[in-house]
Design an enzyme around this catalytic site. Structure first.
Site, PDB file in Angstrom:
ATOM      1  N   LYS A 179       0.841  -1.206   0.000  1.00  0.00           N
ATOM      2  CA  LYS A 179       0.000   0.000   0.000  1.00  0.00           C
ATOM      3  C   LYS A 179       0.873   1.252   0.000  1.00  0.00           C
ATOM      4  CE  LYS A 179      -3.661   2.639   0.406  1.00  0.00           C
ATOM      5  NZ  LYS A 179      -4.547   2.647   1.590  1.00  0.00           N
ATOM      6  N   LYS A 250      17.555  12.227 -24.916  1.00  0.00           N
ATOM      7  CA  LYS A 250      17.301  13.347 -25.824  1.00  0.00           C
ATOM      8  C   LYS A 250      15.929  13.951 -25.583  1.00  0.00           C
ATOM      9  CE  LYS A 250      15.449  12.549 -29.561  1.00  0.00           C
ATOM     10  NZ  LYS A 250      14.030  12.504 -30.072  1.00  0.00           N
TER      11      LYS A 250
END
Length: 309
Positions: A179, A250
Site C-alpha cells: 500500500k 534526448k
C-alpha cells in the site's frame, strides 16, 4: 446493492472506525448478511449503519463481546496501536481464536508488533489495507492488499469479498508495504505530471488538448505498468525494449531545455535527466530506455523480477 450471495458463512463482526471508508465497508458487510456491531467515537456515525441492520455499541469493550472477527479502519498507526494494546484494548478483550483484521493504512513495523502481541493471547491477525477510495468502498470495488498467513485467509474465505478484490501479498506487514508503494507512486506522479502540463500550457498548448494526448498515447494506455514493468522488468528480458537510452535522454533534454527557455521550473524532470545522463556515462545502452530502472536496482541492492526469472 445486495451482496448477500457471498460464499462466506455469516459471522459476528465488530467494525471499529466509521469514517468515509469505514462506514461504507461496514455497510457492505451488513448487506452481505453478517451480524455486524459497529463502534465509533462519534455516536452519530453509527446511525446510518443501525438503520441498515447493524448494532451499535457504546464502547470498544462492549462492541467486541462475542465477536468472531474485529475489523478496524482508523486514521493511522498510532490510533490502531492504541486501540489494540492500550488499556482495555483489543488484545485484552478479544476472545482467543478470534480474528483481527486491520483495514487501515498502517506501518509494517507496527503491524508486526501488534500481530505478535495478539498472538500471545491466541488471537489471529490479518492486515488488509485498501485502495480505491470512498467510491470504491461504497461500490465494493476496493483492492484489499492482504498480509498474513495464507491458510488463515483461506479459513476465512469470502469474508472480505463484499469489499472488493482480495490480493494476498505475503506475510504480515507486506500488505502495508504494498500500500505504501502504491500510494508513493500515485502521489509522486502528480508533481511530475504537473511539471509536464505546466510546461505544455506555458508553451501554448491548450490544457484539454494535452490531456487528450496523454490519455491517447503510450502513457495513458498504461504501457509503463503493463508492458515496461509487467513484461520487460518482471522477466528481466530488457532486449524487448526498442526505445534507445540515447533517445530517452534526448527527449527529456528537449523538455528541460524548453522549460529553461520559457521559464518553467522542473526540478523532478532535471533529476530524471541526470539519471539518463548517468546511465549513458556508465555504458548501459544495451538496457535501452529502462537503464534508469537498473540504476535504481543497483542503488537499492535488489532486482525486481518474477520468482524464477
Amino acid at each position: 446493492m445486495d451482496v448477500s450471495a457471498t460464499a462466506s458463512p455469516r459471522r459476528r463482526i465488530t467494525f471499529i472506525g466509521l469514517g468515509n471508508m469505514g462506514a461504507a465497508m461496514a455497510s457492505r458487510l451488513v448487506d452481505a448478511g453478517h451480524q455486524v456491531t459497529v463502534f465509533d467515537r462519534r455516536p452519530e456515525a453509527a446511525e446510518p449503519l443501525v438503520a441498515l441492520g447493524a448494532r451499535s455499541a457504546t464502547s470498544v469493550s462492549k462492541a467486541i463481546v462475542g465477536a468472531e472477527v474485529v475489523m478496524t479502519s482508523l486514521p493511522g498507526p498510532a490510533q490502531v496501536e492504541a486501540l489494540v494494546v492500550g488499556d482495555s484494548g483489543l488484545a485484552a478483550g478479544m476472545q482467543p481464536g478470534s480474528l483481527f483484521v486491520d483495514l487501515s493504512t498502517n506501518s509494517p513495523e507496527v503491524l508486526e508488533g501488534l500481530a505478535s502481541a495478539l498472538a500471545e493471547r491466541g488471537i489471529r491477525c490479518l492486515e488488509a489495507p485498501v485502495s480505491g477510495g470512498a467510491q470504491g468502498a461504497r461500490a465494493g470495488t476496493l483492492a484489499l492488499l492482504v498480509g498474513g498467513d495464507e491458510g488463515l485467509l483461506d479459513e476465512y474465505s469470502g469474508l472480505l469479498d463484499p469489499l472488493g478484490t482480495v490480493i494476498h501479498v505475503g506475510g504480515i506487514g507486506s500488505g502495508n508495504v504494498a500500500k505504501i508503494v502504491h500510494n508513493l507512486v500515485s502521489l509522486v506522479s502528480v508533481p511530475i505530471l504537473a511539471e509536464g502540463f505546466t510546461l505544455g500550457v506555458k508553451a501554448g498548448v491548450k490544457a484539454p488538448a494535452l490531456l487528450e494526448v496523454m490519455l491517447a498515447g503510450a502513457y495513458g494506455q498504461g504501457q509503463v505498468l503493463k508492458t515496461i514493468i509487467g513484461k520487460v522488468i518482471m522477466s528481466g528480458d530488457f532486449s524487448q525494449m526498442t526505445f534507445g537510452l540515447d533517445l530517452a535522454r534526448k527527449d527529456v533534454a528537449l523538455a528541460t531545455s524548453l522549460a529553461e527557455a520559457i521559464g518553467v521550473d522542473m526540478p523532478l524532470s532535471k533529476l530524471a535527466e541526470s539519471m539518463y545522463v548517468r546511465a549513458l556515462e556508465e555504458g548501459l545502452e544495451d538496457l535501452k530506455s529502462v537503464a534508469v530502472w537498473a540504476l535504481q536496482e543497483q542503488a537499492a541492492g535488489v532486482v525486481v523480477r518474477r520468482e524464477g526469472e
